[in-house]
Motif scaffolding. Structure first.
Motif: not given
Ligand code: NDP
Length: 302
Positions: A9, A11, A31, A36, A72, A74, A93, A117
């Motif tokens: 879900t 970016f 998810t 959501k 993960g 953000p 986790r 990732a």
């Molecule tokens: P986003 O923040 O857009 O999305 C991450 C997704 O992780 C969310 O949609 C959510 O999915 C899930 N999430 C958020 N918080 C938690 C939590 N507390 N526990 C478990 N799941 C959670 O991230 P990006 O798409 O930008 O990035 C994806 C991965 O790539 C990340 O792990 C990020 O660290 C890594 N990355 C990204 C970079 C970037 O520039 N964008 C750079 C380097 C690494 P849901 O709510 O559906 O569970």
């Protein structure tokens, strides 16, 4: 292929789901919130997509061909001790859970590929060093997070091909760094963030999604692969290019203290960087569509 995706879900995940759908793969969205995810992937536009909350992840992982792990919290928020803990814990986790589900799947229903990732933060920060996949890990907090994140993914069964994508700063229209930087630009009339000398190892989201796709489908993609474009820039140059593409002046620097006031310790993500080269991706013959930041920004902003 049937692909289960955590963080679908987000970016990057949303773009990956679109890409997988274009090629008619079956997708299972893992998810924390079904409601959501159903808003992001409405059944009328995403027929056949399976959306599962944690209690149902097991049924999704079993029988999938591959798993992509993107979840993960953000990191681009103001860091408090609790947030720092959750930045790490959320990644470990979810990765741990996914790996357990893979390992505990019956052999004939076990996914054969895990694309997980991680981030260029693995290398620590430096204004002078150049990092490739063989470089040692850094000593700071994000390096520690990445090491544990990667180590957890590598606990997957030995028969599973694991590709770890060390992702740089992802540039795209609907999220990520640009969504944060553009308002700054508008507020401060643009300009380098901090000294402007820090390295900015970026990648266009389409190239990253293609790299993940290759890692899913090409058996040569194994181990660590940097997900960064071939020509990193210093942040000052990035801001200049962004100003030029946005037709905004780029002369007033955003000072360190303003960023620290806004982001606390999290400002280090913006104020310090690293120059990371995609050596493995090049060796593997991966073709970057966007090699220069100017072209990437133009494509995104047009
Ligand atoms: P986003 O923040 O857009 O999305 C991450 C997704 O992780 C969310 O949609 C959510 O999915 C899930 N999430 C958020 N918080 C938690 C939590 N507390 N526990 C478990 N799941 C959670 O991230 P990006 O798409 O930008 O990035 C994806 C991965 O790539 C990340 O792990 C990020 O660290 C890594 N990355 C990204 C970079 C970037 O520039 N964008 C750079 C380097 C690494 P849901 O709510 O559906 O569970």
């Amino acid at each position: 292929m049937t692909v289960s995706v955590t963080g679908a879900t987000g970016f990057i995940g949303r773009k990956l789901v679109q890409r997988l759908r274009t090629d008619n793969h079956s997708i299972r969205v893992l998810t924390r919130s079904k409601s959501k995810a159903e808003q992001i992937f409405p059944a009328k536009d995403f027929p056949g997509i399976v959306i599962a909350e944690e209690s149902d992840w097991k049924d999704c992982v079993q029988g999938s061909t591959a798993v992509v792990n993107l979840a993960g919290l953000p990191i681009s928020t103001r860091w408090s001790p609790e947030i720092k803990k959750e930045i790490k814990d959320s990644r470990i986790r979810v990765t741990s859970k996914v790996v357990d589900l893979i390992n505990n799947s019956p052999a004939d229903a076990r996914p054969t590929v895990l694309v997980s990732a991680t981030a260029v933060g693995y290398y620590g920060t430096s204004e002078t060093g150049v990092f490739d996949e063989n470089s040692p890990s850094g000593k700071d907090y994000l390096a520690e997070v990445c090491r544990e994140w990667e180590g957890t993914a590598l606990k997957a069964n030995k028969d599973v091909r694991v590709a770890l994508i060390r992702i740089g700063v992802v540039l795209g229209k609907d999220g990520g760094a640009l969504a944060m930087m553009i308002p700054f630009f508008q507020m401060f009339a643009g300009g380098p963030l901090g000294s402007g000398q820090q390295w900015f190892s970026w990648i266009h989201v389409d190239d990253l999604v293609n790299l993940i796709y290759e890692a899913l489908t090409n058996p040569s993609y194994k181990g660590v692969i940097n997900g960064t474009a071939p020509n990193p820039v210093r942040l000052g140059e990035m801001c200049q290019q962004l100003g030029s593409v946005l037709s905004r002046p780029s002369w007033l620097p955003v000072p360190d203290f303003a960023l620290k006031a806004l982001l606390g310790e999290g400002a280090t993500v913006v104020l310090e960087g690293q120059k990371v080269l995609p050596v493995r991706a090049k060796e593997l013959g991966f073709e970057f569509k966007y090699k220069y930041v100017k072209d990437a920004l133009r494509a995104i902003m047009q």
